[in-house]
Write an enzyme that holds these catalytic residues in place. Structure first.
Site, PDB file in Angstrom:
ATOM      1  CG  HIS A  94      -1.710   1.253   1.410  1.00 52.98           C
ATOM      2  ND1 HIS A  94      -2.640   1.679   0.492  1.00 52.98           N
ATOM      3  CD2 HIS A  94      -1.706   2.187   2.401  1.00 52.98           C
ATOM      4  CE1 HIS A  94      -3.188   2.813   0.906  1.00 52.98           C
ATOM      5  NE2 HIS A  94      -2.633   3.146   2.067  1.00 52.98           N
ATOM      6  CB  SER A  95       0.663   4.301   0.471  1.00 47.33           C
ATOM      7  OG  SER A  95       0.984   5.663   0.417  1.00 47.33           O
TER       8      SER A  95
END
Length: 418
Positions: free
Chosen positions: A294-295
């Protein structure tokens, strides 16, 4: 001995008798006798008459000398410490190895003319593991993470205050654990027969109180009267007291001066990902490794690919990115990496479009689809069902059939110290 010796080509009469002798304890002893013929005689050998020889024959004789034994001449014992403190080295607040007393970087040539000993010392230092006082980190793993022969899932969260097992602290506090943590991913992965490793990329250092530096008053060494020195010291103490009070009033949270001690080989999310790959993921038995990143975790994965491209390609089957902030141009990912990502990665991005709707991308790497939400922190949770479908299809396309899920399996992860 004359220095104006000319070198003749081909065989000639040599004025030097070279006699090799093996001496116990690795010593080669020679004696020179000042005769007109300039003989060199090996220890414990008989004198030989001049022999016809060539430079090639001389080279053959010299090659018989055991160079390893020769290098051991006057060498100290190969007995080295097993701790950094024993070597008188430590890592500073920047994660740099420095000498405890001098503050200098590591010196390879610790003893002159003893290259072999210096090399052995260098190798011994490299084998030293983390000390009790050295900052450490950890990860979480399922019991079969390294032994599962088929599937392994690796979870990497983004940057900020989140820690291992979390996607977004805001969601944990304001909504629920399902949306804010990796628990649903861990449970379903283990139910479907995956081993699991949960990374901890944001724990890169520890904060400790900065040691106080005691500065001796310059008046102590002067010839001032004791009464005058006492008045000066009193004024100095009062001034420091007022300054400390002001600092505490201005910043009540900062009552102590702190410094950061970085964790060796884990000083950034990128370093952490590479460390866990080298020491755990690459050593696992799984034929198929899957990443959910994620991210900033997506950026860390791309950096891992750049540093370990061949290994990642041979072991990783598919990668699910959720609103990844990676940039193949800024990170200088090569053409072969970009091509691999197009075939094996998918990025679920924040978008108001329905889940899995194709989203146009400006980057030539992996397909981008909608996560079904325009909230960055929710992209992992909202794309949850699509990610597992993506992994299942990638596994089938590779030719590996998923292992049947066990009827009962503990979802407990074990804590693994780095």
């Amino acid at each position: 001995m004359r220095n104006d010796v000319s070198v003749a080509r081909g065989p000639r009469k040599c004025g030097w008798n070279l006699v090799g002798a093996r001496i116990p304890r690795g010593k080669v002893i020679t004696t020179a006798r000042g005769s007109s013929s300039g003989e060199l005689e090996g220890h414990a050998s008989s004198r030989l008459p001049p022999q016809p020889c060539s430079w090639g024959q001389s080279s053959d004789l010299l090659s018989r000398i055991d160079l390893d034994e020769l290098m051991k001449k006057d060498e100290p014992p190969l007995d080295f410490p097993d701790t950094l403190e024993g070597f008188e080295y430590a890592f500073n607040e920047k994660g740099q190895l420095r000498h405890i007393k001098t503050g200098e970087p590591f010196v390879f040539n610790y003893r002159e003319d003893l290259h072999r000993w210096n090399q052995k010392r260098y190798e011994a230092l490299g084998e030293v593991d983390a000390t009790e006082s050295e900052p450490k980190s950890f990860i979480f793993m399922s019991e079969d993470a390294l032994t599962n022969p088929q599937k392994l899932m690796v979870l990497i969260h983004g940057s900020g205050v989140v820690r291992a097992g979390q996607w977004a602290r805001r969601l944990i506090i304001n909504e629920d654990l399902d949306s804010g943590t990796q628990i649903p991913f861990i449970k379903r992965a283990m139910d479907e027969g995956y081993g699991v490793i949960v990374l901890n990329p944001n724990e890169n250092y520890i904060e400790v109180e900065k040691p106080k530096i005691h500065v001796q008053s310059s008046s102590d060494s002067s010839d001032e009267p004791a009464e005058k020195r006492e008045r000066k010291d009193k004024v100095s103490k009062e001034t420091k007291k007022r300054r400390d009070f002001y600092e505490k009033y201005r910043n009540p949270q900062r009552e102590k001066e702190m410094m950061q001690l970085y964790i060796r080989e884990n000083g950034s999310p990128e370093e952490h990902a590479i460390y866990v790959w080298d020491h755990f993921i690459a050593q696992s038995a799984a034929e198929n490794v899957f990443f959910v990143a994620h991210s900033y975790g997506g950026l860390a994965f791309v950096e891992l690919m750049i540093q370990r491209e061949a290994d990642v390609k041979s072991k990783v089957t598919a990668v699910a990115l959720t609103d990844s902030v990676h940039n193949v141009w800024h990170q200088e990912a090569g053409k072969t990496i970009r091509e691999w990502m197009r075939e094996n990665c998918c990025n679920w991005v924040s978008s108001s479009e329905p889940l899995d709707t194709s989203v146009e991308s400006m980057l030539p790497d992996c397909p981008r689809v909608s996560a079904g939400t325009d909230r960055h922190e929710l992209t992992s949770w909202k794309s949850f069902p699509s990610i597992f479908k993506f992994f299942s299809e990638a596994s089938e396309a590779k030719g590996g059939s998923p292992r049947p899920a066990p009827t009962r399996r503990s979802h407990r992860l074990k804590h693994e110290e780095l």
